[in-house]
Scaffold this active site. Structure first.
Site, mmCIF file in Angstrom:
data_model
loop_
_atom_site.group_PDB
_atom_site.id
_atom_site.type_symbol
_atom_site.label_atom_id
_atom_site.label_comp_id
_atom_site.label_asym_id
_atom_site.label_seq_id
_atom_site.Cartn_x
_atom_site.Cartn_y
_atom_site.Cartn_z
ATOM 1 C CB CYS A 73 -1.281 -0.050 1.170
ATOM 2 S SG CYS A 73 -1.665 1.707 1.745
ATOM 3 C CB CYS A 196 -5.362 4.562 -4.699
ATOM 4 S SG CYS A 196 -4.135 2.696 -4.837
#
Length: 257
Positions: A73, A196
């Site tokens: 991530c 993101c």
């Protein structure tokens, strides 16, 4: 459960330091959806567990809000770096996708996301040209003339149905008023998130190949909650480096029933 709430350009996480305040994992994992629920829990896109590592400064485990574990991530690792880095010039963080280097530059946190893996360049799904690259996790990139009258969730789910085994994320990019703007549908969250990190990096990589963009490549979230941009640099080796803010929101404790 002692936690710290963070966000990276609106992508928010519950950070739990297992080294300092360990939790009972057998009962914790099943409660992740409730903890991430924005009405019944703390509220977040995911949970970051910090653990000791024999390969690097520390290990980060990433759990989506549905409880599934992710390999990497981009915004999450920058939040962990902000939490851990203190006055060090750089830090190495282990993930399921390998070890990544992070650093602080003034009030921003950078991460070297390494070289993307091109999977499909492009492929046709219905009327969309879809570019699929892996930046830690798999991402589909679709260019739109605008976001007006677009059912983003519906289109994202249709594209995801072609990549069921990969569980792909879907990023929609558009050039609005001279600015590159992105909206992302994230797997594991199963909804749109404000930003993101690896998804925006995938878009930066694709536009650098298609349009020979000058660096740094600046990308903004389509959400009106965020005005700051992410910066992306692509090295001569092809590595993508991301630089943006990582913000501590608050700390607290939660009783796990």
């Amino acid at each position: 459960m002692i936690f710290t709430k963070y966000h990276g350009i609106g992508n928010d996480f519950i950070l739990i330091d297992q080294r300092r305040s360990p939790i009972e994992e057998s009962t914790f994992f099943v409660q992740i959806p409730r903890i991430c629920d924005r009405h019944l829990g703390i509220g977040a896109d995911g949970v970051l567990l910090l653990e000791s590592s024999k390969r690097s400064d520390l290990q980060m485990r990433i759990f989506n809000s549905d409880g599934s574990e992710a390999d990497m991530c981009g915004n999450g690792i920058r939040c962990v770096a902000d939490y851990e880095i203190a006055h060090k010039p750089k830090i190495e963080i282990e993930t399921r996708n390998g070890v990544f280097t992070c650093w602080r530059k003034e009030d921003q946190i950078g991460v070297d996301l390494k070289q993307p893996l091109i999977c499909h360049w492009p492929m046709k799904i219905h009327e969309w040209s879809v570019y699929v690259v892996k930046v830690g996790v798999p991402h589909a990139v679709v260019f739109l003339s605008s976001f007006d009258q677009i059912d983003l969730i519906k289109i994202a789910q249709e594209i995801r149905s072609v990549f069921i085994s990969e569980g792909i994320n879907v990023n929609f990019a558009s050039f609005l008023k001279g600015q590159l703007v992105v909206r992302t549908y994230e797997r594991g969250v199963e909804n749109e998130t404000i930003s993101c990190g690896t998804g925006f990096a995938a878009v930066a990589f694709v536009v650098s190949k298609l349009y020979n963009f000058p660096q740094p490549i600046l990308i903004a979230s389509a959400s009106d909650k965020m005005t700051k941009q992410m910066k992306f640099f692509i090295s001569t080796k092809g590595n993508i480096q991301m630089l943006a803010e990582a913000c501590r929101v608050f700390s607290g404790s939660l009783h796990l029933a």
